[in-house]
Scaffold this active site. Structure first.
Site, PDB file in Angstrom:
ATOM      1  N   GLY A  36      16.957 -39.853  16.394  1.00 60.75           N
ATOM      2  CA  GLY A  36      17.284 -39.395  17.752  1.00 60.75           C
ATOM      3  C   GLY A  36      16.033 -38.847  18.437  1.00 60.75           C
ATOM      4  O   GLY A  36      15.740 -39.174  19.593  1.00 60.75           O
ATOM      5  N   HIS A  37      15.283 -38.007  17.701  1.00 59.76           N
ATOM      6  CA  HIS A  37      14.022 -37.489  18.259  1.00 59.76           C
ATOM      7  C   HIS A  37      13.050 -38.631  18.521  1.00 59.76           C
ATOM      8  O   HIS A  37      12.348 -38.647  19.533  1.00 59.76           O
ATOM      9  CB  HIS A  37      13.363 -36.504  17.278  1.00 59.76           C
ATOM     10  CG  HIS A  37      14.153 -35.259  17.033  1.00 59.76           C
ATOM     11  ND1 HIS A  37      14.732 -34.978  15.825  1.00 59.76           N
ATOM     12  CD2 HIS A  37      14.443 -34.215  17.840  1.00 59.76           C
ATOM     13  CE1 HIS A  37      15.344 -33.812  15.889  1.00 59.76           C
ATOM     14  NE2 HIS A  37      15.192 -33.326  17.100  1.00 59.76           N
TER      15      HIS A  37
END
Ligand code: PAF
Length: 301
Positions: A36-37
């Protein structure tokens, strides 16, 4: 990629880049980076000339000391991940660098009301005050930039947008879609704290969101009924303890009186699995958006 630990150095690097006409992208994180990051960093790298990823486990936003102590810290892997995703700078300050005198209380901190007082704000008093205070500091250090936040923390994104509007930061906030594992669980740094059984049980969160969307798809117009359908999706005996499940206005996060609205809606859920608190959310199609005549009928009554 430069690793910066001092606030003054970060300011100087970013000021230098901007003075050469380079645009700056900021990705604030607390580390334990996952895909996600990576999606945030990659998007920032695609849209900005220089990307700074901040990695700082901010003690101000944790209620219980145990939650702060337990938060995963994986700096070496994070540095590799940030580099591979396209970061030019990682800002990894110490607590003392960010909050001089810590753990003495700061003389100055932000207090968040409005959209930050609901849901997570109600369940975790002071949480968004801590988030807003650290994000304001990061914005002050970064200067004019685009800042990338995941929709996984949807309420946080709303709080940050208000922060920028209320305090006039020269920051364009970019919200990025949730990244999920193949089985539907939203990626979160806290997922690594789940044992195998709890990891399986945590799939209840996306299932609760699906139950909410199913109720809306069927034309349900009462928010309380949708919330009940969401809560009812939790299997009896599940180790998941629901905190809240609701359909809300996507902008102010209040529960609307009825759902025959053209305004965007969001489904929210928060629950604990063992000692791990998880949140998830999804955009929802309102009854008004699905069935235009329902909205028209509602306004003429
Ligand atoms: O979403 C997070 O990781 C944190 O809340 C943030 C925005 C980096 C502030 O500490």
């Amino acid at each position: 990629m430069e690793i910066v630990t001092r606030a003054a150095r970060l300011r100087a690097v970013l000021h230098g880049a901007r003075s050469l006409g380079r645009s700056v992208g900021l990705v604030p994180t607390m580390g334990a980076l996952h895909a996600g990051h990576a999606s945030l960093i990659e998007r920032a790298a695609a849209e900005c000339d220089l990307v700074v990823v901040s990695i700082f486990v901010n003690p101000l936003q944790f209620g219980e000391a145990t939650d702060l102590d337990r938060y995963p810290r994986t700096l070496d892997t994070d540095l590799e991940g940030a580099r591979a995703s396209g970061a030019s700078v990682v800002f990894a300050p110490s607590v003392e660098e960010m909050w001089p005198g810590w753990p003495e209380p700061r003389a100055t901190s932000l207090v968040v009301g409005g959209v930050g007082s609901l849901w997570e704000g109600a369940s975790r008093p002071g949480h968004f005050d801590g988030v807003a205070t650290v994000v304001a500091k990061l914005f002050a250090l970064a200067g004019p930039c685009r800042a990338y936040f995941g929709e996984k923390d949807y309420q946080q994104l709303c709080v940050v947008r208000r922060l920028v509007a209320d305090l006039s930061f020269e920051v364009e906030v970019v919200g990025c879609p949730i990244v999920r594992d193949a089985d539907g669980l939203a990626l979160s740094s806290r997922n690594v704290l789940l044992g195998a059984e709890d990891r399986r049980a945590a799939l209840a969160l996306p299932e609760i969101l699906s139950a909410g969307q199913a109720a809306l798809d069927e034309g349900e117009q009462e928010p309380a009924v949708v919330a009940r359908r969401m809560a009812g999706a939790l299997a009896p005996g599940s180790p998941v303890v629901l905190d809240y499940a609701a359909v809300v206005d996507a902008e102010d996060l209040h529960v609307p009186e009825r759902l025959d609205t053209e305004r965007p809606l969001r489904l929210l859920v928060a629950a604990s699995v063992g000692a791990v608190r998880l949140i998830d959310n999804a955009p929802a199609l309102s009854v008004g958006a699905l069935v235009p005549s329902a909205a028209a009928g509602a306004t003429s009554r």
